[in-house]
Write a protein that holds these residues in place. Sequence first.
Motif, PDB file in Angstrom:
ATOM      1  N   LEU A  41       0.817  -1.210   0.000  1.00  0.00           N
ATOM      2  CA  LEU A  41       0.000   0.000   0.000  1.00  0.00           C
ATOM      3  C   LEU A  41       0.852   1.261   0.000  1.00  0.00           C
ATOM      4  N   SER A  42       1.927   1.249   0.783  1.00  0.00           N
ATOM      5  CA  SER A  42       2.833   2.401   0.796  1.00  0.00           C
ATOM      6  C   SER A  42       3.497   2.583  -0.564  1.00  0.00           C
ATOM      7  N   ALA A  43       3.842   1.477  -1.198  1.00  0.00           N
ATOM      8  CA  ALA A  43       4.469   1.541  -2.518  1.00  0.00           C
ATOM      9  C   ALA A  43       3.540   2.201  -3.535  1.00  0.00           C
ATOM     10  N   LEU A  44       2.265   1.843  -3.500  1.00  0.00           N
ATOM     11  CA  LEU A  44       1.296   2.435  -4.427  1.00  0.00           C
ATOM     12  C   LEU A  44       1.129   3.924  -4.165  1.00  0.00           C
ATOM     13  N   LYS A  45       1.057   4.315  -2.901  1.00  0.00           N
ATOM     14  CA  LYS A  45       0.879   5.713  -2.536  1.00  0.00           C
ATOM     15  C   LYS A  45       2.075   6.545  -2.988  1.00  0.00           C
ATOM     16  N   ILE A  46       3.286   6.049  -2.730  1.00  0.00           N
ATOM     17  CA  ILE A  46       4.494   6.780  -3.109  1.00  0.00           C
ATOM     18  C   ILE A  46       4.604   6.864  -4.636  1.00  0.00           C
ATOM     19  N   SER A  47       4.271   5.778  -5.325  1.00  0.00           N
ATOM     20  CA  SER A  47       4.359   5.774  -6.792  1.00  0.00           C
ATOM     21  C   SER A  47       3.439   6.809  -7.401  1.00  0.00           C
ATOM     22  N   LEU A  48       2.244   6.934  -6.853  1.00  0.00           N
ATOM     23  CA  LEU A  48       1.281   7.887  -7.387  1.00  0.00           C
ATOM     24  C   LEU A  48       1.682   9.323  -7.081  1.00  0.00           C
ATOM     25  N   GLU A  49       2.228   9.547  -5.879  1.00  0.00           N
ATOM     26  CA  GLU A  49       2.575  10.912  -5.472  1.00  0.00           C
ATOM     27  C   GLU A  49       3.922  11.372  -6.010  1.00  0.00           C
ATOM     28  N   ALA A  50       4.915  10.482  -6.026  1.00  0.00           N
ATOM     29  CA  ALA A  50       6.278  10.890  -6.386  1.00  0.00           C
ATOM     30  C   ALA A  50       6.674  10.512  -7.804  1.00  0.00           C
ATOM     31  N   SER A  51       5.938   9.592  -8.443  1.00  0.00           N
ATOM     32  CA  SER A  51       6.227   9.129  -9.793  1.00  0.00           C
ATOM     33  C   SER A  51       7.706   8.803  -9.981  1.00  0.00           C
ATOM     34  N   PRO A  52       8.215   7.771  -9.307  1.00  0.00           N
ATOM     35  CA  PRO A  52       9.619   7.395  -9.430  1.00  0.00           C
ATOM     36  C   PRO A  52       9.958   6.978 -10.867  1.00  0.00           C
ATOM     37  N   ASP A  53      11.238   7.024 -11.187  1.00  0.00           N
ATOM     38  CA  ASP A  53      11.673   6.644 -12.530  1.00  0.00           C
ATOM     39  C   ASP A  53      11.665   5.136 -12.720  1.00  0.00           C
ATOM     40  N   ILE A  54      11.809   4.395 -11.621  1.00  0.00           N
ATOM     41  CA  ILE A  54      11.815   2.937 -11.692  1.00  0.00           C
ATOM     42  C   ILE A  54      11.472   2.386 -10.312  1.00  0.00           C
ATOM     43  N   VAL A  55      10.891   1.185 -10.271  1.00  0.00           N
ATOM     44  CA  VAL A  55      10.529   0.548  -9.003  1.00  0.00           C
ATOM     45  C   VAL A  55      11.248  -0.782  -8.890  1.00  0.00           C
ATOM     46  N   LEU A  56      11.913  -0.986  -7.761  1.00  0.00           N
ATOM     47  CA  LEU A  56      12.558  -2.258  -7.425  1.00  0.00           C
ATOM     48  C   LEU A  56      11.651  -2.918  -6.398  1.00  0.00           C
ATOM     49  N   LEU A  57      10.969  -3.998  -6.770  1.00  0.00           N
ATOM     50  CA  LEU A  57       9.817  -4.478  -6.018  1.00  0.00           C
ATOM     51  C   LEU A  57       9.991  -5.924  -5.549  1.00  0.00           C
ATOM     52  N   ASP A  58       9.873  -6.121  -4.234  1.00  0.00           N
ATOM     53  CA  ASP A  58       9.911  -7.469  -3.671  1.00  0.00           C
ATOM     54  C   ASP A  58       8.646  -8.220  -4.104  1.00  0.00           C
ATOM     55  N   ALA A  59       8.831  -9.427  -4.628  1.00  0.00           N
ATOM     56  CA  ALA A  59       7.690 -10.181  -5.140  1.00  0.00           C
ATOM     57  C   ALA A  59       6.798 -10.707  -4.026  1.00  0.00           C
ATOM     58  N   LEU A  60       7.405 -11.204  -2.961  1.00  0.00           N
ATOM     59  CA  LEU A  60       6.632 -11.834  -1.892  1.00  0.00           C
ATOM     60  C   LEU A  60       6.691 -10.993  -0.624  1.00  0.00           C
TER      61      LEU A  60
END
Length: 318
Positions: A41-60
């Motif tokens: 949920l935090s990842a989605l919020k930050i992505s929408l607000e900050a629009s990072p250039d790339i996301v490094l995302l833990d699968a599990l």
Amino acid sequence: MSESLINAVVLVVDDTPDTLALLHDALVESGYTVLVADNGLSALKISLEASPDIVLLDALMPGMDGFEVCRILKQDLNTRHIPVIFMTGLTESEHVVAGFSAGGIDYVTKPLSPVEVIARINTHLKNSRLINQTQGALDAFGQAAIAVLPKTGKIVWQTPLARQLIEKYMSHEDDLLIQDTPDALQEWVMQLHQGGERRLRPYIVHKPTGRLIFNAADLQSEEQWLILLREESETAQIEALRAIFNLTNRESEVLHWVILGKTDKSIGEILGTSPRTVNKHMEHVFTKLGVETRTAAASLAVNKLRSISGSNSFGVNE
């Protein structure tokens, strides 16, 4: 790192503090601006607000896993362009497939090697910057174009004109605004990717008022493919004739109906004018096209339209 990547923003998402600390320090030392999140949920919020250039995302992760986070990012027009690299300790084929199916462009396995992670990020950021530059140019010239993921067929960005055309030809009565990639288009892209020579004919959507044609323009990148869209309809053809031969709107309308074999009387009835006026417009058309007869004008116009539209195509009715 090249100057164009300095201060690029990387969002690292992992529920393990040690992993966040390791990647944060390595990325900052390499010149990146780093944002962190320890849940979906935090990842989605930050992505929408900050629009990072790339996301490094833990699968599990507990709660919302990385696959679901990625799917949500790719469904949102504001975040679907962001490249996602998965981090996972699982290398079984089903998890790799799940990552790509969710919209990821790459994956790295744990235990992580910061050097490898940074190398992957550098590569994908460079490709992303080139794609964004291409998109900007296409937007500026009003071109209808989309970029898709070759492995899944999903749209990751589209120009405004492309969005309008897709909604016009591929929306349904109960879903007027398409938020995700239409299934038929997605299937065509995946067939294109699976085909050995990558030479499938264009994908065409037919409607009573016209047809929408998808042509693969650039299949070189393994990350995103560029697809150009073209509408063929009465309105589109009239506009094309106007642009090609520098005709007025009424001259291009008259030429359009001449191509379809209509007489001056029939054209006059269609356009609400007299046959004499139609004949006058045709005289101007002859001058601009450098021809002397209706047959020559129609032949030249048809050949010109064919030369800019291409030939090979197959259709799928919606």
